[in-house]
Design a protein around this motif. Sequence first.
Motif, PDB file in Angstrom:
ATOM      1  N   SER A   1     -83.170  77.176  80.189  1.00 42.71           N
ATOM      2  CA  SER A   1     -83.887  76.005  79.699  1.00 42.71           C
ATOM      3  C   SER A   1     -85.392  76.284  79.776  1.00 42.71           C
ATOM      4  O   SER A   1     -85.858  77.108  80.569  1.00 42.71           O
ATOM      5  CB  SER A   1     -83.550  74.778  80.548  1.00 42.71           C
ATOM      6  N   ARG A   2     -86.121  75.616  78.931  1.00 45.66           N
ATOM      7  CA  ARG A   2     -87.579  75.794  78.929  1.00 45.66           C
ATOM      8  C   ARG A   2     -88.156  74.960  80.067  1.00 45.66           C
ATOM      9  O   ARG A   2     -88.635  73.844  79.870  1.00 45.66           O
ATOM     10  CB  ARG A   2     -88.154  75.369  77.578  1.00 45.66           C
ATOM     11  N   SER A   3     -88.083  75.523  81.274  1.00 41.43           N
ATOM     12  CA  SER A   3     -88.553  74.818  82.464  1.00 41.43           C
ATOM     13  C   SER A   3     -89.126  75.818  83.454  1.00 41.43           C
ATOM     14  O   SER A   3     -88.659  76.951  83.548  1.00 41.43           O
ATOM     15  CB  SER A   3     -87.410  74.018  83.111  1.00 41.43           C
ATOM     16  N   MET A   4     -90.140  75.390  84.162  1.00 45.71           N
ATOM     17  CA  MET A   4     -90.746  76.197  85.220  1.00 45.71           C
ATOM     18  C   MET A   4     -90.203  75.714  86.561  1.00 45.71           C
ATOM     19  O   MET A   4     -90.394  74.560  86.944  1.00 45.71           O
ATOM     20  CB  MET A   4     -92.268  76.066  85.185  1.00 45.71           C
ATOM     21  N   ARG A   5     -89.515  76.600  87.268  1.00 50.66           N
ATOM     22  CA  ARG A   5     -88.900  76.271  88.546  1.00 50.66           C
ATOM     23  C   ARG A   5     -89.454  77.180  89.646  1.00 50.66           C
ATOM     24  O   ARG A   5     -89.949  78.279  89.359  1.00 50.66           O
ATOM     25  CB  ARG A   5     -87.382  76.432  88.480  1.00 50.66           C
ATOM     26  N   PRO A   6     -89.326  76.758  90.880  1.00 50.76           N
ATOM     27  CA  PRO A   6     -89.735  77.637  91.988  1.00 50.76           C
ATOM     28  C   PRO A   6     -88.923  78.929  91.983  1.00 50.76           C
ATOM     29  O   PRO A   6     -87.800  78.978  91.468  1.00 50.76           O
ATOM     30  CB  PRO A   6     -89.438  76.792  93.235  1.00 50.76           C
TER      31      PRO A   6
ATOM     32  N   ARG B   1     -66.337  64.042  69.157  1.00 50.52           N
ATOM     33  CA  ARG B   1     -67.046  63.253  70.175  1.00 50.52           C
ATOM     34  C   ARG B   1     -66.073  62.398  70.994  1.00 50.52           C
ATOM     35  O   ARG B   1     -66.239  62.235  72.208  1.00 50.52           O
ATOM     36  CB  ARG B   1     -68.096  62.360  69.510  1.00 50.52           C
ATOM     37  N   LYS B   2     -65.049  61.861  70.336  1.00 56.89           N
ATOM     38  CA  LYS B   2     -64.073  61.047  71.057  1.00 56.89           C
ATOM     39  C   LYS B   2     -63.317  61.884  72.084  1.00 56.89           C
ATOM     40  O   LYS B   2     -63.023  61.418  73.192  1.00 56.89           O
ATOM     41  CB  LYS B   2     -63.100  60.415  70.070  1.00 56.89           C
ATOM     42  N   VAL B   3     -63.001  63.125  71.731  1.00 56.85           N
ATOM     43  CA  VAL B   3     -62.314  64.016  72.664  1.00 56.85           C
ATOM     44  C   VAL B   3     -63.210  64.288  73.874  1.00 56.85           C
ATOM     45  O   VAL B   3     -62.752  64.251  75.028  1.00 56.85           O
ATOM     46  CB  VAL B   3     -61.918  65.328  71.964  1.00 56.85           C
ATOM     47  N   LEU B   4     -64.473  64.568  73.622  1.00 56.61           N
ATOM     48  CA  LEU B   4     -65.398  64.863  74.719  1.00 56.61           C
ATOM     49  C   LEU B   4     -65.622  63.638  75.600  1.00 56.61           C
ATOM     50  O   LEU B   4     -65.721  63.749  76.832  1.00 56.61           O
ATOM     51  CB  LEU B   4     -66.723  65.361  74.141  1.00 56.61           C
ATOM     52  N   GLU B   5     -65.699  62.461  74.983  1.00 51.51           N
ATOM     53  CA  GLU B   5     -65.865  61.237  75.770  1.00 51.51           C
ATOM     54  C   GLU B   5     -64.634  60.966  76.633  1.00 51.51           C
ATOM     55  O   GLU B   5     -64.749  60.452  77.756  1.00 51.51           O
ATOM     56  CB  GLU B   5     -66.115  60.054  74.834  1.00 51.51           C
ATOM     57  N   LYS B   6     -63.459  61.306  76.126  1.00 49.18           N
ATOM     58  CA  LYS B   6     -62.222  61.073  76.868  1.00 49.18           C
ATOM     59  C   LYS B   6     -62.236  61.804  78.209  1.00 49.18           C
ATOM     60  O   LYS B   6     -61.720  61.284  79.212  1.00 49.18           O
ATOM     61  CB  LYS B   6     -61.039  61.534  76.012  1.00 49.18           C
ATOM     62  N   PHE B   7     -62.831  63.003  78.257  1.00 50.59           N
ATOM     63  CA  PHE B   7     -62.860  63.798  79.488  1.00 50.59           C
ATOM     64  C   PHE B   7     -64.229  63.742  80.158  1.00 50.59           C
ATOM     65  O   PHE B   7     -64.527  64.569  81.030  1.00 50.59           O
ATOM     66  CB  PHE B   7     -62.491  65.250  79.170  1.00 50.59           C
ATOM     67  N   ASN B   8     -65.066  62.787  79.743  1.00 48.32           N
ATOM     68  CA  ASN B   8     -66.386  62.591  80.347  1.00 48.32           C
ATOM     69  C   ASN B   8     -67.243  63.855  80.297  1.00 48.32           C
ATOM     70  O   ASN B   8     -67.984  64.165  81.250  1.00 48.32           O
ATOM     71  CB  ASN B   8     -66.248  62.117  81.799  1.00 48.32           C
ATOM     72  N   VAL B   9     -67.096  64.600  79.231  1.00 48.68           N
ATOM     73  CA  VAL B   9     -67.937  65.787  79.049  1.00 48.68           C
ATOM     74  C   VAL B   9     -69.286  65.334  78.488  1.00 48.68           C
ATOM     75  O   VAL B   9     -69.334  64.719  77.411  1.00 48.68           O
ATOM     76  CB  VAL B   9     -67.276  66.785  78.076  1.00 48.68           C
ATOM     77  N   PRO B  10     -70.380  65.582  79.193  1.00 47.63           N
ATOM     78  CA  PRO B  10     -71.688  65.169  78.674  1.00 47.63           C
ATOM     79  C   PRO B  10     -72.027  65.892  77.374  1.00 47.63           C
ATOM     80  O   PRO B  10     -71.734  67.085  77.228  1.00 47.63           O
ATOM     81  CB  PRO B  10     -72.663  65.533  79.793  1.00 47.63           C
ATOM     82  N   VAL B  11     -72.615  65.183  76.436  1.00 48.00           N
ATOM     83  CA  VAL B  11     -72.988  65.740  75.134  1.00 48.00           C
ATOM     84  C   VAL B  11     -74.500  65.708  75.014  1.00 48.00           C
ATOM     85  O   VAL B  11     -75.121  64.652  75.169  1.00 48.00           O
ATOM     86  CB  VAL B  11     -72.337  64.950  73.985  1.00 48.00           C
ATOM     87  N   GLN B  12     -75.096  66.868  74.777  1.00 50.52           N
ATOM     88  CA  GLN B  12     -76.539  66.985  74.597  1.00 50.52           C
ATOM     89  C   GLN B  12     -76.862  67.274  73.139  1.00 50.52           C
ATOM     90  O   GLN B  12     -76.073  67.899  72.424  1.00 50.52           O
ATOM     91  CB  GLN B  12     -77.101  68.102  75.493  1.00 50.52           C
ATOM     92  N   ALA B  13     -78.025  66.815  72.706  1.00 51.05           N
ATOM     93  CA  ALA B  13     -78.407  66.964  71.301  1.00 51.05           C
ATOM     94  C   ALA B  13     -79.012  68.326  70.996  1.00 51.05           C
ATOM     95  O   ALA B  13     -79.125  68.705  69.832  1.00 51.05           O
ATOM     96  CB  ALA B  13     -79.389  65.863  70.903  1.00 51.05           C
ATOM     97  N   HIS B  14     -79.417  69.064  72.045  1.00 50.09           N
ATOM     98  CA  HIS B  14     -80.080  70.352  71.820  1.00 50.09           C
ATOM     99  C   HIS B  14     -79.615  71.327  72.891  1.00 50.09           C
ATOM    100  O   HIS B  14     -79.300  70.932  74.029  1.00 50.09           O
ATOM    101  CB  HIS B  14     -81.606  70.177  71.870  1.00 50.09           C
TER     102      HIS B  14
ATOM    103  N   ASP C   1     -81.308  73.395  74.565  1.00 51.78           N
ATOM    104  CA  ASP C   1     -82.213  73.391  75.710  1.00 51.78           C
ATOM    105  C   ASP C   1     -81.828  72.296  76.705  1.00 51.78           C
ATOM    106  O   ASP C   1     -81.860  72.514  77.923  1.00 51.78           O
ATOM    107  CB  ASP C   1     -83.654  73.199  75.234  1.00 51.78           C
ATOM    108  N   GLU C   2     -81.438  71.114  76.172  1.00 51.01           N
ATOM    109  CA  GLU C   2     -81.008  70.025  77.046  1.00 51.01           C
ATOM    110  C   GLU C   2     -79.714  70.408  77.787  1.00 51.01           C
ATOM    111  O   GLU C   2     -79.530  70.052  78.954  1.00 51.01           O
ATOM    112  CB  GLU C   2     -80.773  68.765  76.219  1.00 51.01           C
ATOM    113  N   ALA C   3     -78.837  71.139  77.105  1.00 53.20           N
ATOM    114  CA  ALA C   3     -77.589  71.557  77.736  1.00 53.20           C
ATOM    115  C   ALA C   3     -77.848  72.534  78.885  1.00 53.20           C
ATOM    116  O   ALA C   3     -77.247  72.426  79.960  1.00 53.20           O
ATOM    117  CB  ALA C   3     -76.669  72.191  76.694  1.00 53.20           C
ATOM    118  N   PHE C   4     -78.743  73.503  78.671  1.00 48.87           N
ATOM    119  CA  PHE C   4     -79.076  74.442  79.746  1.00 48.87           C
ATOM    120  C   PHE C   4     -79.752  73.714  80.910  1.00 48.87           C
ATOM    121  O   PHE C   4     -79.505  74.047  82.080  1.00 48.87           O
ATOM    122  CB  PHE C   4     -79.979  75.558  79.209  1.00 48.87           C
ATOM    123  N   TRP C   5     -80.599  72.750  80.613  1.00 50.01           N
ATOM    124  CA  TRP C   5     -81.265  71.980  81.669  1.00 50.01           C
ATOM    125  C   TRP C   5     -80.231  71.236  82.516  1.00 50.01           C
ATOM    126  O   TRP C   5     -80.294  71.235  83.736  1.00 50.01           O
ATOM    127  CB  TRP C   5     -82.258  71.011  81.028  1.00 50.01           C
TER     128      TRP C   5
END
Length: 729
Positions: A447-452, A547-560, A562-566
């Motif tokens: 993800s595009r993030s600066m971490r320690p 999307r309905k399948v993913l919601e059924k198993f509470n799998v988070p859905v990200q739009a990008h 980068d958001e998924a890696f974060w």
Amino acid sequence: MNTELKAGALVAFGGYAQAIVYGMLAFAPLGQAGLAYGIYAGLASALLGSAVGALGGKAPVQFGGPRSSTALIVAGSLLGFLQITDNHTELMLLLALEVSLAGLFIALAQRQGVGKLMQFLPAPVLIGMNTTLGVFSAYKLLPAIVGFAVFTGFLEAFSEPGPFSLVALGVSAITVGVLLYFRAIRPNPLGLMYGLAAGFGLHLVLLWAWPGDLPVQTVAAWPVHPFLNTTAQQVSGAAQQLPALFLDRPELLLQLVAGSAVLALMVVLESMQSLLQVDQTLGTRHNTRRELNVLACANMLCGLFLALPTSNYFSRSNTGLSVGSKNRRSEAWYMLSLSALLLLTWPVLEHLPLHILATAVAVTSLLLIQPSTVRLVRQFFRPRQRKKMLPTDRFTVWVVLSMIAVTGLSNLLIGTLVGVLFVAAYFLQQQSSSGLRSIEYAPAARSRSMRPRAQRQHLQTAFEHLAWVRFEGNLFFGNAPSIAIVLQDELTKAQSIILDFSHLGYIDDTACDCIERLINNAPTSLAVVAVMPNTSNPNQGGADLLRKVLEKFNVPVQAHIDEAFWWIENQLLGTAVHNIAPANTEQALVQSHLCDDMNPEQTRQFTRFWECTQVAAGQELFREGDDPCGLYVLLQGQLSAWQHTGNTSERLMRFCPGSLVGEMALIDNKPRSATVRADSECSLLFLPARHFEELRHEHAELGRVMLNNLARELALRIRLANQSLAMMQ
């Protein structure tokens, strides 16, 4: 005016003209004698198809009637039947059997799941087939455009110029001009109506002003049922002769079955293409099985009533959508408008000028040809440009050239069968190569993030068991089971998974079932996140089902991605403490690595140059274009860097506690390249620009060490930028 009524009435004018012209085109092999048959068969097809569609269908703006493809195939079938019998009653019975059999084939195709297959129609094949059909329908109608009867063949017209009419040519030319203006120069949904109105208006003026009979070709025949003037005994006798014909000529049965199969295929292709266009435009997903069953029923009825095959129109769906139609009421309005139009013109039907109707239909068919096809063919025959063409573009050209060549040498039926072979080849290629792009363990992307540094080292170890699964193209019942087996085998050692659907073109319910079983069988400790863009992709189908399948198993859905890696990085870090401020300034600077290679005395001296500051959530630390004011170290909270492009903003980087902020502008002394805003309430250390210059000039050794540490930080930023580029590919 109600948009559904407007759409139905608008398309009825085009449907009326096409029903008459395509009907006469289908029965052109019978010459003048087939004119009345053709008018009846075309109009009956339009009325029956729209009636059944309005009562049984659910998808909007799909209208019944004959098509150029089915009309030309019927004409080819009649030519073949004429080689065996010239009895019109037997010919009509054979044709009725062929159309009814085509309806039965459509029903059987639905039972075998062809509707699913058609949900992601191969664009190269469709472009090639539509281009070929458009070329040949315009070729068949060219004599009518230049003043001959619509049933006159191209070679016949120019070898026997007697029936030619200069007046008809002039009226057709004006009709073509109006149509081209409102279809190509200034596109307008009413362009077809304007062209017909101009042609008919000029025809009426000539009728009023012309002394004697106007030398133009008219319908000159009432549409009658082919059996209306035939006795029951004649029909019964012809029906009894059919078994003898099949026994004497076995090839007749083969021709009948082949013609029915090709008719069914063309109806399914065009109808599913229309349905797909509607669903993509309106963001819906209709029941393809129901629509195919309605089509099957409509075509079996058309066979019983001796009408032409009926299908759903891709072009008419576009016309209906262009005026705002969104539901099935437009189909009912189309049927009523078509019936009213037929009643109004019935008294003068035999006086309607054929060349105007044929001109409108021919120009419309030509304009439906994909505009890029001619350019692709031109590139194909230039060796240097051909090497640069995409494989799908070359495939399109091969479809066009093959179908035109085979149709020219044989007939449209055989040419269409060549197109079917291309469809099969395309799907075989899709089945073997599409669906799954790659499975990458320990991906270099982050993800595009600066971490320690400690968190980065922890993630480096955790990413060894992270699988980045990227899908692309089409995921459907043909390749989903084999892909599911590959995923089941390859993901056994995964402890976290990113399912990247951002490049997926289509996914059907079978593939969704495979994804569901894969997630359901995964260990409960497995961290899974999915990537699906929020923006609607007109080329992506089945997204709502996934999307309905993913919601059924509470799998988070990200739009990008980068958001998924974060998200996955935060899950892997677990209970690591991010937002607890260090005990003092010196400790914070040591954790930021700005004090690397400094001795204790230098560290204490360096600490005295820094100040503490606070930023509220949502407040900007600095804006893009501001002059550099100093360097920041984040103690607590989260910051994000944003870059504005036009009306959009893109997140360039997230800053976690311990990150440096604003060092680039401080080093090159240029305006800020991005806006930094607080995502939450933040505590920071601040080194003013004047202190930075003091360290560089008055404390040379301390300044040198600080600049070396800043250089390492900039190198890390470049690596992160490279990793973000890897995510975007």
